[in-house]
Design a protein around this motif. Structure first.
Motif, short mmCIF file in Angstrom:
data_model
loop_
_atom_site.label_atom_id
_atom_site.label_comp_id
_atom_site.label_asym_id
_atom_site.label_seq_id
_atom_site.Cartn_x
_atom_site.Cartn_y
_atom_site.Cartn_z
N GLY A 13 3.49 -8.20 -1.04
CA GLY A 13 4.41 -7.07 -0.90
C GLY A 13 3.87 -5.89 -0.12
O GLY A 13 4.54 -4.87 -0.02
N CYS A 14 2.68 -6.03 0.47
CA CYS A 14 2.12 -4.88 1.21
C CYS A 14 2.60 -4.83 2.65
O CYS A 14 2.33 -3.85 3.36
CB CYS A 14 0.59 -4.87 1.14
SG CYS A 14 -0.22 -6.17 2.09
N SER A 179 -3.07 -2.31 1.96
CA SER A 179 -2.76 -1.92 0.59
C SER A 179 -1.25 -1.77 0.47
O SER A 179 -0.55 -1.64 1.48
CB SER A 179 -3.46 -0.60 0.23
OG SER A 179 -2.98 0.43 1.07
N ALA A 180 -0.76 -1.78 -0.76
CA ALA A 180 0.69 -1.74 -0.99
C ALA A 180 1.14 -0.36 -1.47
O ALA A 180 0.33 0.47 -1.86
CB ALA A 180 1.07 -2.79 -2.03
N ASN A 181 2.45 -0.19 -1.45
CA ASN A 181 3.14 0.97 -2.02
C ASN A 181 2.68 2.32 -1.51
O ASN A 181 2.09 3.08 -2.26
CB ASN A 181 3.08 0.93 -3.55
CG ASN A 181 3.70 -0.33 -4.10
OD1 ASN A 181 4.70 -0.79 -3.58
ND2 ASN A 181 3.10 -0.91 -5.11
N PRO A 182 2.90 2.69 -0.31
CA PRO A 182 3.51 1.90 0.76
C PRO A 182 2.46 1.07 1.49
O PRO A 182 1.26 1.33 1.37
CB PRO A 182 4.09 2.98 1.68
CG PRO A 182 3.13 4.12 1.55
CD PRO A 182 2.66 4.09 0.11
N GLY A 183 2.90 0.08 2.24
CA GLY A 183 1.99 -0.78 3.00
C GLY A 183 1.22 0.03 4.04
O GLY A 183 1.83 0.73 4.85
N ARG A 184 -0.08 -0.05 3.96
CA ARG A 184 -0.95 0.70 4.88
C ARG A 184 -2.17 -0.13 5.21
O ARG A 184 -2.60 -0.96 4.41
CB ARG A 184 -1.44 2.01 4.24
CG ARG A 184 -0.38 3.02 3.94
CD ARG A 184 0.00 3.79 5.22
NE ARG A 184 0.91 4.85 4.92
CZ ARG A 184 2.23 4.78 5.13
NH1 ARG A 184 2.76 3.70 5.61
NH2 ARG A 184 3.00 5.81 4.87
N GLU A 186 -5.85 -0.33 5.14
CA GLU A 186 -6.88 0.34 4.34
C GLU A 186 -8.26 0.26 5.00
O GLU A 186 -9.00 1.22 4.99
CB GLU A 186 -6.92 -0.33 2.96
CG GLU A 186 -7.72 0.40 1.92
CD GLU A 186 -7.54 -0.24 0.56
OE1 GLU A 186 -8.47 -0.96 0.14
OE2 GLU A 186 -6.48 -0.05 -0.05
#
Length: 192
Positions: A13-14, A179-184, A186
């Motif tokens: 979901g990322c 990373s998720a929530n939001p997708g970035r 990292e």
């Protein structure tokens, strides 16, 4: 970078697969701009091949016909098309199976056919969306080695989405951790 093998890893979901679909030009509803060589990506192109987790070979076509489908509108003579199809079937080690239908191929063979289909248009960029994820462990290891061999032989830039960190490290020259929530993005890790 041209000729690089980049893997995208991160939690479900990322946005890894979404990013790949955007690069392929399959998703057009987005904010921002995607550029390749300074030109905006606005749709699909034979210069960007894609291989999905499911081989998506058409069941009513032979392996040779499935691979050749990508070349339908390519500006090549029929002889040149046949030659490049033959070369790509050989590249993935499927000589002798040209006239086999997808149901006559193992999962690993069908996925190698999908890789040949992704490469047959000689794209500068091959996008791989978990192409080995549905395979058993032994077939997966074998195809990782095949994928690396093909990358070296073809010199094509590859971007791989995977959940398997070991696979990313084994295959890649660079791993991008999302990373998720939001997708970035990292981290970016260079692999020597």
């Amino acid at each position: 970078e041209p000729g690089a093998f980049v893997s995208l890893v991160g939690p479900s979901g990322c946005g890894k697969s979404t990013l790949l679909r955007l690069i392929a030009g399959l998703d057009t509803e987005h904010q921002g701009r995607l550029r390749l060589h300074g030109e905006r990506i606005t749709g699909t192109s034979l210069s960007r091949g894609i291989v999905f987790q499911d081989h998506r070979l058409l069941p009513w076509l032979t392996l040779q016909q499935n691979i050749g489908l990508i070349l339908s509108n390519a500006p090549l003579s029929p002889d040149a098309k046949r030659k490049t199809i033959r070369e790509h079937i050989a590249l993935v080690g499927l000589q002798g199976f040209e006239h086999a239908y997808p149901h006559e191929l193992s999962g690993g063979m069908a996925q190698r056919g999908a890789i040949a289909r992704g490469l047959v248009s000689q794209p500068e960029l091959l996008l791989l969306d978990e192409p080995l994820g549905a395979l058993d462990a032994l077939t997966r290891v074998r195809l990782q080695e095949e994928l690396q061999r093909i990358w070296r032989a073809e010199g094509v830039t590859m971007i791989l989405v995977t959940h398997d960190v070991d696979e990313a490290i084994f295959l890649s020259s660079k791993v991008i951790v999302m990373s998720a929530n939001p997708g970035r993005i990292e981290r970016q890790v260079d692999i020597d």
